[in-house]
Design a protein around this motif. Structure first.
Motif, PDB file in Angstrom:
ATOM      1  N   GLU A  40       0.843  -1.190   0.060  1.00  0.00           N
ATOM      2  CA  GLU A  40      -0.240   0.010   0.030  1.00  0.00           C
ATOM      3  C   GLU A  40       0.831   1.341   0.013  1.00  0.00           C
ATOM      4  O   GLU A  40       0.505   2.168  -0.660  1.00  0.00           O
ATOM      5  N   LYS A  41       1.855   1.226   0.660  1.00  0.00           N
ATOM      6  CA  LYS A  41       2.766   2.150   0.830  1.00  0.00           C
ATOM      7  C   LYS A  41       3.344   2.444  -0.446  1.00  0.00           C
ATOM      8  O   LYS A  41       3.503   3.841  -1.162  1.00  0.00           O
ATOM      9  N   GLU A  42       4.016   1.406  -1.271  1.00  0.00           N
ATOM     10  CA  GLU A  42       4.488   1.662  -2.491  1.00  0.00           C
ATOM     11  C   GLU A  42       3.356   2.145  -3.537  1.00  0.00           C
ATOM     12  O   GLU A  42       3.783   3.216  -4.447  1.00  0.00           O
ATOM     13  N   ALA A  43       2.320   1.702  -3.590  1.00  0.00           N
ATOM     14  CA  ALA A  43       1.182   2.321  -4.224  1.00  0.00           C
ATOM     15  C   ALA A  43       0.879   3.801  -4.055  1.00  0.00           C
ATOM     16  O   ALA A  43       0.691   4.400  -4.953  1.00  0.00           O
ATOM     17  N   ALA A  44       0.940   3.990  -2.704  1.00  0.00           N
ATOM     18  CA  ALA A  44       0.573   5.350  -2.392  1.00  0.00           C
ATOM     19  C   ALA A  44       1.687   6.187  -2.600  1.00  0.00           C
ATOM     20  O   ALA A  44       1.325   7.384  -3.328  1.00  0.00           O
ATOM     21  N   GLU A  45       3.065   5.718  -2.735  1.00  0.00           N
ATOM     22  CA  GLU A  45       3.923   6.693  -3.145  1.00  0.00           C
ATOM     23  C   GLU A  45       3.746   6.952  -4.717  1.00  0.00           C
ATOM     24  O   GLU A  45       4.184   7.831  -5.334  1.00  0.00           O
ATOM     25  N   GLU A  46       3.589   5.825  -5.592  1.00  0.00           N
ATOM     26  CA  GLU A  46       3.304   5.889  -7.022  1.00  0.00           C
ATOM     27  C   GLU A  46       2.360   7.040  -7.221  1.00  0.00           C
ATOM     28  O   GLU A  46       2.536   7.681  -8.177  1.00  0.00           O
ATOM     29  N   LYS A  47       1.344   6.843  -6.564  1.00  0.00           N
ATOM     30  CA  LYS A  47       0.264   7.812  -6.865  1.00  0.00           C
ATOM     31  C   LYS A  47       0.555   9.119  -6.484  1.00  0.00           C
ATOM     32  O   LYS A  47       0.125  10.193  -7.073  1.00  0.00           O
ATOM     33  N   LEU A  48       1.240   9.308  -5.164  1.00  0.00           N
ATOM     34  CA  LEU A  48       1.884  10.386  -4.803  1.00  0.00           C
ATOM     35  C   LEU A  48       2.738  11.087  -6.088  1.00  0.00           C
ATOM     36  O   LEU A  48       2.688  12.320  -6.296  1.00  0.00           O
ATOM     37  N   GLU A  49       3.554  10.284  -6.553  1.00  0.00           N
ATOM     38  CA  GLU A  49       4.367  10.719  -7.567  1.00  0.00           C
ATOM     39  C   GLU A  49       3.488  11.235  -8.929  1.00  0.00           C
ATOM     40  O   GLU A  49       3.935  12.158  -9.635  1.00  0.00           O
TER      41      GLU A  49
END
Length: 197
Positions: A40-49
């Motif tokens: 979820e953290k990686e997905a969130a970071e991708e979304k943030l990017e």
């Protein structure tokens, strides 16, 4: 710490400690939970990017839009200013034309009034001359003998008939134009016809 760090973690065995099965089960649960959280953290970071890129794009578009809006505002102000200037020029030209037409009309009115006064004077003068001619003709008619069969001799001609008409009552034909003479001749002919009847 990553899920791989948790799964690869090894503990030393000791005579006194926790049961290895319990620890392995707990680590397995922790690994599963942490893996989900990490994903979820990686997905969130991708979304943030992605969001950060979109935000930069929006900011760039915002600057472009702001520039376009400022340009449109300046263009609108220029159009309004030019329109006002053109309107003022048109109004000024229209006012000048109205003033010119008014001045020309006044000048024409003055000329027409002067022409009217001149015609009135000429009419009065013509009437004066016409009345003088009429009086002269009446005097001549009054001097004519009433009985046309009797021809008076030169001896019996009354002195009044032989006298010339006073100069002040004599009509000066040299002051009359052609139209006046024509009208006077017409009146004289009419008077002669009336006298013969």
């Amino acid at each position: 710490m990553t899920p791989n760090d948790i799964s690869s973690k090894k503990f030393e065995k000791s005579a006194f400690g926790y049961k290895p099965e319990d620890v392995d089960n707990f680590l397995s649960e922790v690994l599963n939970s942490y893996s989900a959280v990490y994903a979820e953290k990686e997905a969130a970071e991708e979304k943030l990017e992605v969001l950060a890129e979109k935000l930069e794009e929006y900011r760039s578009n915002e600057d472009s839009l702001r520039t376009v809006l400022m340009g449109a505002q300046k263009l609108g102000e220029n159009i309004v200013r030019d329109s006002k200037a053109k309107a003022e020029v048109i109004i000024s030209e229209a006012e000048n034309q109205v003033k010119q037409v008014f001045a020309e009309s006044e000048s024409k009115i003055i000329k027409e009034k002067e022409t009217l006064v001149t015609l009135q004077k000429e009419t009065a003068e013509f009437k004066k001359h016409l009345l003088a001619m009429y009086r002269q003709h009446l005097e001549l008619i009054s001097l004519m003998p009433e009985n046309s069969e009797e021809k008076p001799s030169e001896e019996t001609v009354p002195e009044e008939a032989s006298e010339e008409i006073p100069a002040e009552e004599t009509f000066e034909t040299e002051d009359i134009d052609f139209d006046e003479v024509s009208m006077a001749e017409t009146i004289r002919i009419d008077l002669d016809v009336d006298a013969q009847e």
